[in-house]
Design an enzyme around this catalytic site. Structure first.
Site, short mmCIF file in Angstrom:
data_model
loop_
_atom_site.label_atom_id
_atom_site.label_comp_id
_atom_site.label_asym_id
_atom_site.label_seq_id
_atom_site.Cartn_x
_atom_site.Cartn_y
_atom_site.Cartn_z
N LYS A 245 1.09 -1.71 -0.11
CA LYS A 245 -0.09 0.01 -0.15
C LYS A 245 0.96 1.57 0.10
O LYS A 245 0.85 2.11 -0.14
CB LYS A 245 -1.13 0.36 1.68
CG LYS A 245 -2.30 -0.31 1.21
CD LYS A 245 -3.65 -0.42 2.05
CE LYS A 245 -4.52 -0.59 0.93
NZ LYS A 245 -5.85 -0.38 2.04
N ARG A 246 2.07 1.18 0.90
CA ARG A 246 2.80 2.99 1.01
C ARG A 246 3.92 2.51 -1.28
O ARG A 246 3.57 4.00 -0.94
CB ARG A 246 3.83 1.96 2.35
CG ARG A 246 4.95 2.90 2.08
CD ARG A 246 5.85 2.70 3.43
NE ARG A 246 6.56 0.95 3.12
CZ ARG A 246 7.17 1.03 2.84
NH1 ARG A 246 7.69 1.98 1.35
NH2 ARG A 246 7.64 -0.32 2.36
#
Ligand code: GLU
Length: 468
Positions: A245-246
C-alpha cells in the site's frame, strides 16, 4: 457462452477475482489485454472469477467495473461470471475422466497429511501419490476428481514475455479439478472458460506462470488449442520490494478520489510501467493502440514511481479541457463553487497544479468568505509599509473603468512607479490581501477573476486607510 468460432482473430480477457478492489497491478493487466485486443481489432472480454463465493463481494465487483470504466477499458459484450458455468466445468472434469486424464480419488485428509509429513521428513517436495490414480477401483463415500498429470517428459511454454520456459512433468502434481462437493477449482474453471470464450492470448501477471503448466495439462487432455501465453512481471515498489500500500498498491478508485489523478495519466503511466516504445513517455490512447505489442513488455519487474506518475498527471492536467477540470473541482469544492468562474480561472490554475486536489486547493480563494484567513507567511508581508501601498492600490483600482487584465495591470504598475518600488513589492502584499497566501496565479489574473467589487473589498480589509 458460445464456443469459439473464429480462431484466427485475437481474443483476450481480464479475469479478476472480486475479493478486493481493482488494484493497480490488475489495472495494468486489464490495460495490456485491452490494448492487445484493440491493436489487433480483436475482442477484449471481462470475466469475473467469483467462484470463491465466501470472499467475492458485490462491492468488489462494482469497484472493478467502475475502475475499468474510469480507465476507459471497455469490454466486448456483457461481463461473464465464472460461477454461472459450474455445470460446464463439472462436465469437462467428467470428460477428462472418460479420456483417462483424470481419476476419482477417495484419499482421506489423514492419508494426505501422512504423505505430506513423510515428504517433509525426507526433505523432498511433496507430490501427492494417490493409490486411486491407477487402481481402477471404486472407493466409498465422498471423492474428488484429480488430474492424472503426466509424469514423463517435459512441458514447454513459449511465453511471449518470459521466453521459453520448460518444466519437467515429474514436477506437476495431480491437483484437484472438482472438489467433493462438486465445485470446480480455479485451475479447471479458468481453462474451461478461456476455451469456451475463445480466448487466444492469456496475458496476466507472472505469479500465474506456474499455473500455466498445470492448466496446459488440462488443455492437452482435452485436445484443445493452446492459447498464447504472456506472463508479465509484477510491479514492485520504488525500493524494489513487493508492491505494498505504501508503494501505491491501492485501488484505482484511490488514484482518482484520494490522490486526484486523471485516468489518462494513470493509464499512460501503467502502460509505460512494463512496456516501452523507444524513449516515448507521453503516449496517447491512439498511439498506444497503434504501437502496443507483447515483444516490448519488459522481462524484469518494473518499479512504481509516484514522482513519474505525478509528472504525467501534471502534463495531462495542462492538456485537459477546462470545463472538464472545472467540473471535477466543483465536485470537490461543493455547491459554493461557481462553475463558470472555475472555467475562466482554469487556464491559470492548471498551470500550477499536478493533481485535481491541487487544482481545487488553488481555486479555493475564488470562493473564500471575507475577511480572509491570512496565513502566517502572507501576514508577514502585510507590514505598515505594505498596508499603505495597498491603500494606494485600492484608490487606483477603484478608478479602473473596464475591469480587464490590461487595465488593472496599468493601474498597479502606476502605483508601484508612483511609490518608487518594484512591482513585486506591491504584488506581494496584494496577493496576501486577495488570497491570504503567498502563492497564486499571476496577480493581474487574480484581480480580474475576483472582479472589481470583491477585489477592492479584500484589499480594503487589509489596508491602512489613507487618512489613518
Ligand atoms: N482470477 C485470477 C486472479 O485474479 C486470474 C486468473 C487468470 O488470469 O488466469 O488472479
Amino acid at each position: 457462452m458460445s464456443a469459439s468460432t473464429n480462431t484466427t482473430s485475437v481474443v483476450t480477457r481480464f479475469a479478476p477475482s472480486p475479493t478486493g478492489f481493482l488494484h493497480i497491478g490488475g489495472a495494468r493487466t486489464a490495460l495490456f489485454n485491452w490494448l492487445f485486443a484493440r491493436h489487433h481489432g480483436g475482442k477484449f472480454l471481462l470475466r469475473i472469477e467469483d467462484t470463491d463465493k465466501a470472499r467475492s463481494t458485490t462491492e468488489a465487483i462494482d469497484a472493478i467495473l467502475d475502475g475499468m470504466r474510469w480507465l476507459g477499458l471497455d469490454w466486448d459484450g456483457h461481463e461473464y461470471y465464472q460461477s454461472q458455468f459450474w455445470a460446464r466445468h463439472a462436465e469437462v472434469a467428467h470428460q477428462l475422466l472418460e479420456r483417462g486424464h483424470a481419476y476419482r480419488c477417495w484419499m482421506s485428509q489423514e492419508e494426505l497429511a501422512a504423505q505430506r509429513e513423510k515428504a517433509q521428513s525426507e526433505r523432498r517436495p511433496f507430490r501427492i501419490d494417490s493409490p486411486w490414480r491407477d487402481s481402477g477401483k471404486e472407493g466409498d463415500g465422498a471423492f474428488v476428481i484429480r488430474l492424472k498429470a503426466p509424469r514423463e517428459g517435459e512441458t514447454v511454454i513459449e511465453d511471449k514475455v518470459q521466453g521459453r520456459v520448460v518444466v519437467q512433468n515429474s514436477e506437476l502434481d495431480d491437483f484437484i479439478l472438482l472438489r467433493s462437493d462438486g465445485s470446480p477449482t480455479y485451475m479447471l474453471a479458468v481453462v474451461v472458460d478461456d476455451h469456451d470464450m475463445g480466448v487466444t492470448h492469456v496475458i496476466r501477471g507472472d505469479d500465474h506462470l506456474n499455473n500455466a503448466f498445470r492448466q496446459l495439462a488440462i488443455i492437452k487432455g482435452m485436445e484443445w488449442p493452446e492459447p498464447v501465453y504472456a506472463h508479465v512481471p509484477l510491479i514492485h515498489g520504488a525500493d524494489g520490494a513487493k508492491l505494498s500500500k505504501r508503494h501505491g498498491a491501492l485501488g484505482v478508485d484511490s488514484y482518482r478520489d484520494e490522490l486526484g489523478y486523471l485516468p489518462e495519466a494513470v493509464s499512460n503511466y501503467l502502460l509505460r510501467l512494463g512496456w516501452g516504445h523507444g524513449d516515448d513517455e507521453i503516449i496517447s490512447r491512439e498511439q498506444a493502440i497503434e504501437w502496443f505489442d507483447l515483444d516490448h513488455v519488459g522481462k524484469s519487474p518494473s518499479r512504481f514511481d509516484f514522482k513519474k506518475l505525478e509528472n504525467l498527471n501534471g502534463h495531462y492536467i495542462r492538456e485537459a479541457d477546462d470545463r472538464r477540470l472545472a467540473d471535477m473541482v466543483a465536485a470537490q469544492l461543493g455547491p459554493s463553487a461557481d462553475l463558470e468562474l472555475l472555467v475562466r480561472a482554469m487556464p491559470e490554475l492548471k498551470a500550477r497544479a499536478t493533481t485535481v486536489h491541487q487544482l481545487a486547493d488553488g481555486a479555493k480563494f475564488l470562493f473564500a468568505q471575507r475577511p480572509l484567513d491570512v496565513d502566517e507567511a502572507a501576514s508577514a508581508l502585510l507590514g505598515d509599509e505594505a498596508r499603505k501601498l495597498l491603500a494606494s492600490a485600492h484608490q487606483a483600482l477603484s478608478g479602473v473603468g473596464e475591469w480587464n487584465h490590461d487595465a488593472v495591470e496599468a493601474a498597479i504598475r502606476a502605483v508601484a512607479d508612483g511609490a518608487g518600488v518594484k512591482l513585486g513589492k506591491l504584488a506581494q502584499p496584494l496577493r496576501a490581501a486577495l488570497i491570504g497566501r503567498t502563492t497564486s496565479p499571476g496577480i493581474f489574473d487574480v484581480l480580474v477573476l475576483l472582479g472589481q467589487g470583491e477585489a477592492l473589498a479584500r484589499i480594503a480589509d487589509q489596508m491602512v486607510e489613507p487618512n489613518e
